[in-house]
Design an enzyme around this catalytic site. Sequence first.
Site, PDB file in Angstrom:
ATOM      1  N   ASP A  17       0.867  -1.097  -0.048  1.00 55.09           N
ATOM      2  CA  ASP A  17       0.033  -0.089  -0.017  1.00 55.09           C
ATOM      3  C   ASP A  17       0.959   1.249  -0.038  1.00 55.09           C
ATOM      4  O   ASP A  17       1.694   1.509   0.831  1.00 55.09           O
ATOM      5  CB  ASP A  17      -0.923   0.053   1.295  1.00 55.09           C
ATOM      6  N   ASP A 112      -4.498   2.252  -4.795  1.00 50.95           N
ATOM      7  CA  ASP A 112      -2.897   2.358  -4.246  1.00 50.95           C
ATOM      8  C   ASP A 112      -2.469   1.248  -3.415  1.00 50.95           C
ATOM      9  O   ASP A 112      -1.712   1.169  -2.512  1.00 50.95           O
ATOM     10  CB  ASP A 112      -2.695   3.597  -3.266  1.00 50.95           C
ATOM     11  N   GLU A 113      -3.426   0.124  -3.469  1.00 49.72           N
ATOM     12  CA  GLU A 113      -2.980  -1.032  -2.824  1.00 49.72           C
ATOM     13  C   GLU A 113      -3.379  -2.560  -3.653  1.00 49.72           C
ATOM     14  O   GLU A 113      -4.165  -2.498  -4.299  1.00 49.72           O
ATOM     15  CB  GLU A 113      -3.468  -1.034  -1.664  1.00 49.72           C
TER      16      GLU A 113
HETATM   17  P1  TTP Z   1      -5.334   5.121   1.722  1.00 51.17           P
HETATM   18  O1  TTP Z   1      -4.233   3.862   1.320  1.00 51.17           O
HETATM   19  O2  TTP Z   1      -6.197   4.538   2.888  1.00 51.17           O
HETATM   20  O3  TTP Z   1      -4.328   6.264   2.468  1.00 51.17           O
HETATM   21  P2  TTP Z   1      -3.204   7.087   2.288  1.00 51.17           P
HETATM   22  O4  TTP Z   1      -2.364   6.138   1.152  1.00 51.17           O
HETATM   23  O5  TTP Z   1      -3.473   8.282   1.661  1.00 51.17           O
HETATM   24  O6  TTP Z   1      -2.359   7.079   3.244  1.00 51.17           O
HETATM   25  P3  TTP Z   1      -1.625   5.711   4.184  1.00 51.17           P
HETATM   26  O7  TTP Z   1      -0.171   5.975   4.147  1.00 51.17           O
HETATM   27  O8  TTP Z   1      -2.504   5.626   5.636  1.00 51.17           O
HETATM   28  O9  TTP Z   1      -1.855   4.459   3.299  1.00 51.17           O
HETATM   29  O10 TTP Z   1      -6.065   5.624   0.376  1.00 51.17           O
HETATM   30  C1  TTP Z   1      -5.401   5.665  -0.826  1.00 51.17           C
HETATM   31  C2  TTP Z   1      -5.832   6.941  -1.475  1.00 51.17           C
HETATM   32  O11 TTP Z   1      -7.236   6.834  -1.532  1.00 51.17           O
HETATM   33  C3  TTP Z   1      -5.595   8.184  -0.671  1.00 51.17           C
HETATM   34  O12 TTP Z   1      -4.445   8.748  -0.895  1.00 51.17           O
HETATM   35  C4  TTP Z   1      -6.562   9.227  -1.133  1.00 51.17           C
HETATM   36  C5  TTP Z   1      -7.951   8.170  -1.361  1.00 51.17           C
HETATM   37  N1  TTP Z   1      -8.755   8.398  -0.419  1.00 51.17           N
HETATM   38  C6  TTP Z   1      -9.820   8.992  -0.134  1.00 51.17           C
HETATM   39  O13 TTP Z   1     -10.108   9.679  -1.239  1.00 51.17           O
HETATM   40  N2  TTP Z   1     -10.668   9.291   0.399  1.00 51.17           N
HETATM   41  C7  TTP Z   1     -10.574   8.584   1.882  1.00 51.17           C
HETATM   42  O14 TTP Z   1     -11.377   8.767   2.715  1.00 51.17           O
HETATM   43  C8  TTP Z   1      -9.333   7.429   1.828  1.00 51.17           C
HETATM   44  C9  TTP Z   1      -9.119   6.699   3.253  1.00 51.17           C
HETATM   45  C10 TTP Z   1      -8.570   7.333   0.767  1.00 51.17           C
HETATM   46 MG    MG Z   2      -2.070   3.901   1.176  1.00 51.60          MG
HETATM   47 MG    MG Z   3      -4.943   2.024   0.541  1.00 53.99          MG
END
Ligand code: TTP
Ligand code: MG
Ligand code: MG
Length: 371
Positions: A17, A112-113
């Site tokens: 991720d 992103d994952e």
């Molecule tokens: P995530 O992987 O949940 O968050 P992140 O990559 O920003 O941070 P982390 O380091 O904790 O993984 O989500 C991936 C992308 O999805 C994030 O960059 C933006 C989008 N997203 C939203 O638009 N709204 C949300 O509520 C969440 C959780 C994510």
């Molecule tokens: Mg992330």
């Molecule tokens: Mg994610």
Amino acid sequence: MAEWDEILHMRQILHADFDAFYASVEQREDPTLRGKPVVVGGRPELRGVVASASYEARGFGVRSAMPMRTALQRCPHAIMVNADFRLYNQVSRQVMSIFRNITSLVEPLSLDEAFLDVTDLVNDKESATDIAIKLKEKVRAVLGLTISVGVASSKSVAKIASDMDKPDGLTVVACGEEREFLAPLTVEKLWGVGPKTAERLAQAGVLTVGDLSSKTNEWMQANFGQVGLQMKRLSLGEDQSPVVVSRERKSVSAEMTLATDSNDPEALHDLVRRLSDRVGTDLEYRGIVAKTVKLKLRLADYTTFTRQETLISPVGSAEGIAEAATKLLLPELSTERFFRLIGVGAGGLVPSSQAQIHMESMTQLRLGGFE
Ligand code: TTP
Ligand code: MG
Ligand code: MG
């Protein structure tokens, strides 16, 4: 024997991720943003929320899904950036192709994952951990971004593990140590346990995954039904669900609440266009087209309804979605009607290639009719 059986069937799953995905991409694009609190999301005056916060911003208590207004109260010097979905889609495609170069068993969970099943790649010379390290290095070298990776014997444990040591983390849960690893965590870490379920569990004194794992199957079933049994299995680190290479999505949608309830045709059209852009970009990225376009509308008094149209020829672009959605919006507009929320959705999804064949055969049919 039973133990041998277990070892033979032991899978090696990676969950990877991106760290602060949207925010990190923005920091990569603009070096002046590096090391600074960056928030990507909607404008506070439009009731925007934080989509992604850089780790610098998280130091001030800023989190995803938080109203932008709150985020700026907690971190007044945060730098706000508008989301660039096209760019994130492009980076996502790139990372998925790096993953697929390692194994074809890749299951993307979101932009992103993804899960990777590396069971068949592991041998005496290379462990799953080695593969994870290689993966992190590759992503950093090619994309200039960091990912966090969890390594475990199942999807659910790997996903929890990848989140333990962010950013730039690597957490390995050795085979047989799943229960110990999970026990001290709060129940919300388990897949499918949201705030409501957690609250009900807390009322019964169940706070940690360890607490949950010590409940009997009977108790779990009596209180939570089938889902309860599933929760109990997950709490023990038991999860046989396979890495599924292509996950069919039934619909793609985006919705937004307006800053103030509005009857202004221009503002409403503008919102529909922006939402269509998000939906259309997602379709383009996935290489799929939609046979139906849906509009979700919520009035000031919270009355909510949808309008939808099934199209003669499927659409797969932002412009196509916007055209159909605008047509649906038009008859709903009136000066007495104040809208609170608008959503645009695409359904009846099929791969673009398939739609092409379908349309060609329709054309042939029509041609045939003229002869
Ligand atoms: P995530 O992987 O949940 O968050 P992140 O990559 O920003 O941070 P982390 O380091 O904790 O993984 O989500 C991936 C992308 O999805 C994030 O960059 C933006 C989008 N997203 C939203 O638009 N709204 C949300 O509520 C969440 C959780 C994510
Ligand atoms: Mg992330
Ligand atoms: Mg994610």
